[in-house]
Design a protein around this motif. Structure first.
Motif, PDB file in Angstrom:
ATOM      1  N   ASN A  82       5.441   4.275   0.495  1.00  0.00           N
ATOM      2  CA  ASN A  82       5.211   5.652   0.056  1.00  0.00           C
ATOM      3  C   ASN A  82       6.305   6.609   0.519  1.00  0.00           C
ATOM      4  OD1 ASN A  82       2.956   5.575  -1.623  1.00  0.00           O
ATOM      5  ND2 ASN A  82       1.544   5.561   0.113  1.00  0.00           N
ATOM      6  N   TRP A  85       8.677   6.288  -2.268  1.00  0.00           N
ATOM      7  CA  TRP A  85       7.998   6.803  -3.463  1.00  0.00           C
ATOM      8  C   TRP A  85       7.971   8.324  -3.442  1.00  0.00           C
ATOM      9  CZ3 TRP A  85       6.124   5.079  -8.027  1.00  0.00           C
ATOM     10  CH2 TRP A  85       5.244   5.917  -8.725  1.00  0.00           C
ATOM     11  N   ASP A  86       7.536   8.908  -2.315  1.00  0.00           N
ATOM     12  CA  ASP A  86       7.412  10.359  -2.214  1.00  0.00           C
ATOM     13  C   ASP A  86       8.766  11.055  -2.339  1.00  0.00           C
ATOM     14  OD1 ASP A  86       4.680   9.999  -1.885  1.00  0.00           O
ATOM     15  OD2 ASP A  86       4.728  10.319   0.290  1.00  0.00           O
TER      16      ASP A  86
END
Length: 120
Positions: A82, A85-86
């Motif tokens: 993440n 991803w973020d």
């Protein structure tokens, strides 16, 4: 590239097409990192870069992604995945997403991502 009526298969390999387009949608095959020595965050960032490039070749971009499936070899690495991803995500255009733990074809791969995107 091979076209069969209204279906076009791009980047064909022995067993699959890297992308299939049909009815204004692009279906991306599972993408894995070019450098399997990277950690989960690094592999994710590499895959997302590849997805950006594939979409650009099709004349679209990540803001047009409708759905994403993410496969992690260790679900405990979701936080590291993440992070990449973020950093990549356009928060104004979030796709539907599923993330699951799965055994991948190569033991060095930590992440595999597939997506469906709308063409322009």
């Amino acid at each position: 590239m091979r076209t069969n009526s209204d279906i076009t298969r791009h980047l064909e390999e022995n067993r699959l097409a890297g992308v299939v387009t049909h009815n204004g949608l692009a279906y991306l095959a599972g993408q894995v990192a070019d450098d399997a020595t990277l950690d989960t965050e690094g592999q994710t960032a590499d895959i997302l870069r590849q997805i950006d490039a594939l979409l650009a070749d099709l004349g679209t971009d990540k803001t047009r992604i409708l759905s994403v499936q993410i496969f992690l070899t260790d679900i405990n690495e979701i936080g590291n995945m993440n992070k990449a991803w973020d950093a990549w995500l356009d928060t104004g255009h979030k796709p539907a997403r599923a993330t699951v733990e799965a055994k991948l074809a190569d033991p060095d791969w930590r992440v595999e991502i597939t997506a469906i995107a709308a063409l322009r």
